[in-house]
Design a protein around this motif. Structure first.
Motif, PDB file in Angstrom:
ATOM      1  N   LYS A 115       0.801  -1.230   0.000  1.00  0.00           N
ATOM      2  CA  LYS A 115       0.000   0.000   0.000  1.00  0.00           C
ATOM      3  C   LYS A 115       0.835   1.283   0.000  1.00  0.00           C
ATOM      4  CE  LYS A 115      -1.112   0.596   4.918  1.00  0.00           C
ATOM      5  NZ  LYS A 115      -0.522  -0.550   5.639  1.00  0.00           N
ATOM      6  N   ASN A 116       2.097   1.189   0.425  1.00  0.00           N
ATOM      7  CA  ASN A 116       2.937   2.394   0.446  1.00  0.00           C
ATOM      8  C   ASN A 116       3.553   2.724  -0.919  1.00  0.00           C
ATOM      9  OD1 ASN A 116       4.569   0.173   0.413  1.00  0.00           O
ATOM     10  ND2 ASN A 116       6.060   0.941   1.903  1.00  0.00           N
ATOM     11  N   ILE A 117       3.366   1.869  -1.916  1.00  0.00           N
ATOM     12  CA  ILE A 117       3.939   2.109  -3.253  1.00  0.00           C
ATOM     13  C   ILE A 117       3.204   3.264  -3.932  1.00  0.00           C
ATOM     14  CG2 ILE A 117       4.168   1.138  -5.605  1.00  0.00           C
ATOM     15  CD1 ILE A 117       6.122  -0.216  -3.784  1.00  0.00           C
ATOM     16  N   ASP A 118       3.966   4.168  -4.526  1.00  0.00           N
ATOM     17  CA  ASP A 118       3.374   5.240  -5.313  1.00  0.00           C
ATOM     18  C   ASP A 118       3.194   4.663  -6.716  1.00  0.00           C
ATOM     19  OD1 ASP A 118       2.452   7.671  -6.003  1.00  0.00           O
ATOM     20  OD2 ASP A 118       4.407   8.689  -5.999  1.00  0.00           O
ATOM     21  N   TYR A 124       4.782  -0.192 -13.667  1.00  0.00           N
ATOM     22  CA  TYR A 124       5.366  -0.589 -12.371  1.00  0.00           C
ATOM     23  C   TYR A 124       5.829  -2.047 -12.398  1.00  0.00           C
ATOM     24  CZ  TYR A 124       5.402  -2.338  -7.543  1.00  0.00           C
ATOM     25  OH  TYR A 124       5.747  -2.960  -6.364  1.00  0.00           O
ATOM     26  N   PHE A 125       5.057  -2.892 -13.088  1.00  0.00           N
ATOM     27  CA  PHE A 125       5.308  -4.330 -13.027  1.00  0.00           C
ATOM     28  C   PHE A 125       6.451  -4.799 -13.938  1.00  0.00           C
ATOM     29  CE2 PHE A 125       0.973  -3.931 -11.401  1.00  0.00           C
ATOM     30  CZ  PHE A 125       1.092  -4.658 -10.216  1.00  0.00           C
ATOM     31  N   GLU A 187      -5.283  -2.699  -4.188  1.00  0.00           N
ATOM     32  CA  GLU A 187      -5.645  -3.160  -5.523  1.00  0.00           C
ATOM     33  C   GLU A 187      -5.310  -2.045  -6.509  1.00  0.00           C
ATOM     34  OE1 GLU A 187      -9.777  -4.058  -5.512  1.00  0.00           O
ATOM     35  OE2 GLU A 187      -9.781  -4.840  -7.550  1.00  0.00           O
ATOM     36  N   VAL A 188      -4.584  -2.379  -7.593  1.00  0.00           N
ATOM     37  CA  VAL A 188      -4.241  -1.311  -8.538  1.00  0.00           C
ATOM     38  C   VAL A 188      -4.783  -1.539  -9.946  1.00  0.00           C
ATOM     39  CG1 VAL A 188      -2.239  -0.386  -7.287  1.00  0.00           C
ATOM     40  CG2 VAL A 188      -1.907  -2.318  -8.850  1.00  0.00           C
ATOM     41  N   GLU A 189      -5.068  -2.784 -10.307  1.00  0.00           N
ATOM     42  CA  GLU A 189      -5.643  -3.048 -11.637  1.00  0.00           C
ATOM     43  C   GLU A 189      -6.640  -4.191 -11.506  1.00  0.00           C
ATOM     44  OE1 GLU A 189      -4.647  -1.317 -14.372  1.00  0.00           O
ATOM     45  OE2 GLU A 189      -2.751  -0.483 -13.622  1.00  0.00           O
ATOM     46  N   THR A 190      -7.848  -3.998 -12.070  1.00  0.00           N
ATOM     47  CA  THR A 190      -8.808  -5.098 -12.139  1.00  0.00           C
ATOM     48  C   THR A 190      -8.666  -5.750 -13.511  1.00  0.00           C
ATOM     49  OG1 THR A 190     -10.315  -3.914 -10.711  1.00  0.00           O
ATOM     50  CG2 THR A 190     -11.246  -5.717 -11.970  1.00  0.00           C
TER      51      THR A 190
END
Ligand code: PRP
Ligand code: ZN
Length: 300
Positions: A115-118, A124-125, A187-190
């Motif tokens: 959760k601390n990732i900007d 990112y991946f 959650e960053v991508e569905t």
């Protein structure tokens, strides 16, 4: 002992004029699957550790399996039909026919990061490690978006991978989201949405096709009833036309005169999804004494 060998099951249960349904033996799908079957009058006699159970009221037999195994059993024809998550079907890579979406066990498959990732977006991946139990679906998604990441296939507890330094992100089922939160992830991508579906074996004989039709008819009646409410109300006669336009019901509402002149009682069916909206509007039109009753089965 649970015998999980497909061939041994087929030897024992071949040639019976019963519809064999594969269902999850325990987990997120199984309770609601058993509930739907029971409401459709095809309850099976479950018992601890049972692999096979029969139904006394319908020519049906249930095989209790791990959800990940269900698509293959159905594809091989050991089970005629199966209830499994859409995600499981996709991950199996098998081209199974989905006869019905069942509307329960809704979830999504998502990418999540600490959760601390900007989070800058999918890039990112690139060059990162992603832990998942769904490598097939993830690989297809990453390829489509031209992301090069290392996929770590693990069979459970995916959410702990970032915390123990095994991966920089995860790809997993999200339902309420509480697993992510309690593991410090966001959650960053569905990637896909999923729900329970009924899949059908490619090789059903005519007897089983007829049994499946009967079963689907019942499942649909149960589902439809769950999405509908029976509504009774009193309305001034001069507003009946407007009210009927809002709650047309199955064919048309039932109208009965009240003992008071100029008023009628109206009975109809209203869809759960637009329920409150409809109630507000019929109240504005002068409806009174509104009663709303659950429906158990609905045959249209
Ligand atoms: C899934 C997933 C998460 C959890 C998410 O596991 O792997 O752990 O559900 O649900 P939530 O968002 O409501 O917290 P599941 O219960 O399907 O078990 P499994 O991973 O062992 O198959
Ligand atoms: Zn699972």
């Amino acid at each position: 002992m649970l015998v999980q060998d497909r061939n041994s099951i087929s030897l024992h249960y071949f040639n019976m004029n019963k519809l064999r349904i594969a269902i999850q033996k325990s987990g997120r799908l199984s309770d609601e699957t058993l509930k739907l079957m029971s409401e459709a009058g095809v309850a099976v006699n479950t018992g601890q550790g049972k692999l096979v159970a029969s139904c006394s009221s319908f020519p049906l037999e249930a095989l209790f399996l791990r959800d990940d195994d269900i698509p293959a059993y159905v594809n091989d024809g050991v089970a005629d039909i199966g209830i499994v998550g859409e995600n499981g079907v996709k991950e199996s890579g098998l081209n199974l026919r989905i006869a019905e979406k069942l509307g329960f066990s809704s979830c999504r498959l998502s990418l999540a990061v600490p959760k601390n990732i900007d989070y800058p977006g999918l890039s990112y991946f690139n060059g990162k490690r992603i832990a998942t139990s769904y490598p097939v679906i993830l690989k297809e998604f990453l390829t489509k978006h031209k992301i090069t990441a290392e996929i770590h296939s693990i069979s459970g507890s995916v959410e702990i991978a970032p915390g123990i330094g095994l991966a920089e992100g995860i790809f997993d089922i999200v339902s309420s989201g509480s697993t992510l939160i309690s593991n410090g992830l966001k959650e960053v991508e569905t990637v896909m949405r999923s729900e329970a579906v009924l899949v059908v074996s490619p090789a059903l004989d005519n007897i089983r096709i007829a049994l499946l039709d009967k079963l689907l008819f019942r499942f649909r009646a149960v589902q439809k009833a769950q999405n509908s409410k029976y509504i009774l109300l009193n309305a001034p006669d001069d507003k009946l036309k407007d009210i009927i336009a809002l709650i047309p019901g199955m064919k048309s509402p039932t109208i009965m005169p009240l003992a008071i002149k100029g008023w009628s009682s109206l009975h109809s069916v209203v869809n759960e999804n637009d329920f409150w909206e409809v109630i507000d509007r019929i109240k504005e039109l002068g409806a009174q004494g509104i009663l709303v009753i659950p429906i158990e089965k609905m045959i249209v």
